[in-house]
Design a protein around this motif. Structure first.
Motif, PDB file in Angstrom:
ATOM      1  N   THR A  77       6.665  -0.336 -43.367  1.00 21.36           N
ATOM      2  CA  THR A  77       5.321   0.002 -43.830  1.00 21.36           C
ATOM      3  C   THR A  77       4.314  -0.511 -42.802  1.00 21.36           C
ATOM      4  O   THR A  77       4.653  -1.322 -41.926  1.00 21.36           O
ATOM      5  CB  THR A  77       5.019  -0.650 -45.187  1.00 21.36           C
ATOM      6  OG1 THR A  77       4.996  -2.078 -45.008  1.00 21.36           O
ATOM      7  CG2 THR A  77       6.052  -0.258 -46.243  1.00 21.36           C
ATOM      8  N   ALA A  78       3.077  -0.082 -42.919  1.00 19.41           N
ATOM      9  CA  ALA A  78       2.024  -0.565 -42.018  1.00 19.41           C
ATOM     10  C   ALA A  78       1.899  -2.080 -42.119  1.00 19.41           C
ATOM     11  O   ALA A  78       1.748  -2.763 -41.097  1.00 19.41           O
ATOM     12  CB  ALA A  78       0.706   0.119 -42.339  1.00 19.41           C
ATOM     13  N   SER A  95       3.414  -9.750 -27.473  1.00 16.40           N
ATOM     14  CA  SER A  95       2.248  -9.851 -26.601  1.00 16.40           C
ATOM     15  C   SER A  95       1.108  -9.056 -27.230  1.00 16.40           C
ATOM     16  O   SER A  95       1.324  -7.993 -27.829  1.00 16.40           O
ATOM     17  CB  SER A  95       2.584  -9.275 -25.228  1.00 16.40           C
ATOM     18  OG  SER A  95       1.418  -8.988 -24.503  1.00 16.40           O
ATOM     19  N   SER A  96      -0.099  -9.550 -27.033  1.00 11.16           N
ATOM     20  CA  SER A  96      -1.269  -8.859 -27.588  1.00 11.16           C
ATOM     21  C   SER A  96      -1.504  -7.504 -26.912  1.00 11.16           C
ATOM     22  O   SER A  96      -2.343  -6.727 -27.367  1.00 11.16           O
ATOM     23  CB  SER A  96      -2.514  -9.736 -27.450  1.00 11.16           C
ATOM     24  OG  SER A  96      -2.777  -9.979 -26.079  1.00 11.16           O
ATOM     25  N   GLU A  97      -0.749  -7.191 -25.879  1.00 18.17           N
ATOM     26  CA  GLU A  97      -0.916  -5.923 -25.180  1.00 18.17           C
ATOM     27  C   GLU A  97      -0.163  -4.769 -25.850  1.00 18.17           C
ATOM     28  O   GLU A  97      -0.341  -3.612 -25.475  1.00 18.17           O
ATOM     29  CB  GLU A  97      -0.524  -6.075 -23.724  1.00 18.17           C
ATOM     30  CG  GLU A  97      -1.449  -7.085 -23.050  1.00 18.17           C
ATOM     31  CD  GLU A  97      -1.317  -7.119 -21.550  1.00 18.17           C
ATOM     32  OE1 GLU A  97      -0.881  -6.119 -20.950  1.00 18.17           O
ATOM     33  OE2 GLU A  97      -1.661  -8.159 -20.988  1.00 18.17           O
ATOM     34  N   TRP A  98       0.676  -5.074 -26.829  1.00 17.89           N
ATOM     35  CA  TRP A  98       1.327  -4.017 -27.599  1.00 17.89           C
ATOM     36  C   TRP A  98       0.333  -3.475 -28.617  1.00 17.89           C
ATOM     37  O   TRP A  98      -0.461  -4.223 -29.182  1.00 17.89           O
ATOM     38  CB  TRP A  98       2.555  -4.551 -28.336  1.00 17.89           C
ATOM     39  CG  TRP A  98       3.715  -4.834 -27.444  1.00 17.89           C
ATOM     40  CD1 TRP A  98       4.086  -6.052 -26.946  1.00 17.89           C
ATOM     41  CD2 TRP A  98       4.658  -3.895 -26.935  1.00 17.89           C
ATOM     42  NE1 TRP A  98       5.203  -5.919 -26.152  1.00 17.89           N
ATOM     43  CE2 TRP A  98       5.576  -4.604 -26.137  1.00 17.89           C
ATOM     44  CE3 TRP A  98       4.815  -2.521 -27.081  1.00 17.89           C
ATOM     45  CZ2 TRP A  98       6.632  -3.980 -25.480  1.00 17.89           C
ATOM     46  CZ3 TRP A  98       5.881  -1.896 -26.430  1.00 17.89           C
ATOM     47  CH2 TRP A  98       6.771  -2.630 -25.637  1.00 17.89           C
ATOM     48  N   THR A  99       0.386  -2.175 -28.864  1.00 22.35           N
ATOM     49  CA  THR A  99      -0.484  -1.573 -29.870  1.00 22.35           C
ATOM     50  C   THR A  99       0.332  -0.701 -30.815  1.00 22.35           C
ATOM     51  O   THR A  99       1.365  -0.130 -30.431  1.00 22.35           O
ATOM     52  CB  THR A  99      -1.590  -0.701 -29.232  1.00 22.35           C
ATOM     53  OG1 THR A  99      -0.979   0.323 -28.450  1.00 22.35           O
ATOM     54  CG2 THR A  99      -2.502  -1.534 -28.344  1.00 22.35           C
ATOM     55  N   LEU A 100      -0.152  -0.608 -32.044  1.00 22.41           N
ATOM     56  CA  LEU A 100       0.416   0.302 -33.037  1.00 22.41           C
ATOM     57  C   LEU A 100      -0.458   1.542 -33.090  1.00 22.41           C
ATOM     58  O   LEU A 100      -1.684   1.433 -32.998  1.00 22.41           O
ATOM     59  CB  LEU A 100       0.389  -0.343 -34.424  1.00 22.41           C
ATOM     60  CG  LEU A 100       1.469  -1.335 -34.784  1.00 22.41           C
ATOM     61  CD1 LEU A 100       1.180  -1.954 -36.151  1.00 22.41           C
ATOM     62  CD2 LEU A 100       2.837  -0.684 -34.779  1.00 22.41           C
TER      63      LEU A 100
END
Length: 117
Positions: free
Chosen positions: A26-27, A38-43
């Motif tokens: 789920t979200a 890492s904060s560089e990953w995005t959903l």
């Protein structure tokens, strides 16, 4: 996840083959795993894909990272979408069999973070 009182990091785990038949995260579940990356990953907006962009000066380092991603994919039996060219590598993760994200996607991303840290 804890085992004998110690935190078990995603990067310490191994991807388990997924042949479908399980629900995608789920979200809320996907967002909970984001804290270990890492904060560089995005959903993406639907929380069905995890992605990261890497930037370099030149082609060689991009090629090395693309090869590292391919090696890690082979080691983990997990298959991200990887595109690269002069100065960049883009990595996208989703579990196609379930039409969304699985914990394996986050395990693989955490392992890449560890290797590129």
């Amino acid at each position: 996840m804890t085992t004998t009182g110690q935190t078990c990091n995603l990067s310490d785990r191994t991807c388990v083959p997924c042949s479908g038949g399980i629900p995608a995260l789920t979200a809320d579940e996907a967002n909970a795993h984001m804290g270990e990356l890492s904060s560089e990953w995005t959903l993406n907006a639907g929380s069905t894909e995890l992605s990261r962009h890497f930037a370099f000066k030149g082609f060689a380092k991009a090629t090395y990272l693309a090869n590292l991603c391919a090696w890690l994919a082979d080691q983990q039996g997990h298959h991200p979408d990887i595109s690269f060219g002069w100065g960049y590598v883009d990595v996208r993760l989703t579990t196609h069999e379930i039409g969304g994200l699985n914990e394996n996607d986050f395990i693989w991303a955490a392992k890449l973070d560890q290797l590129t840290g």
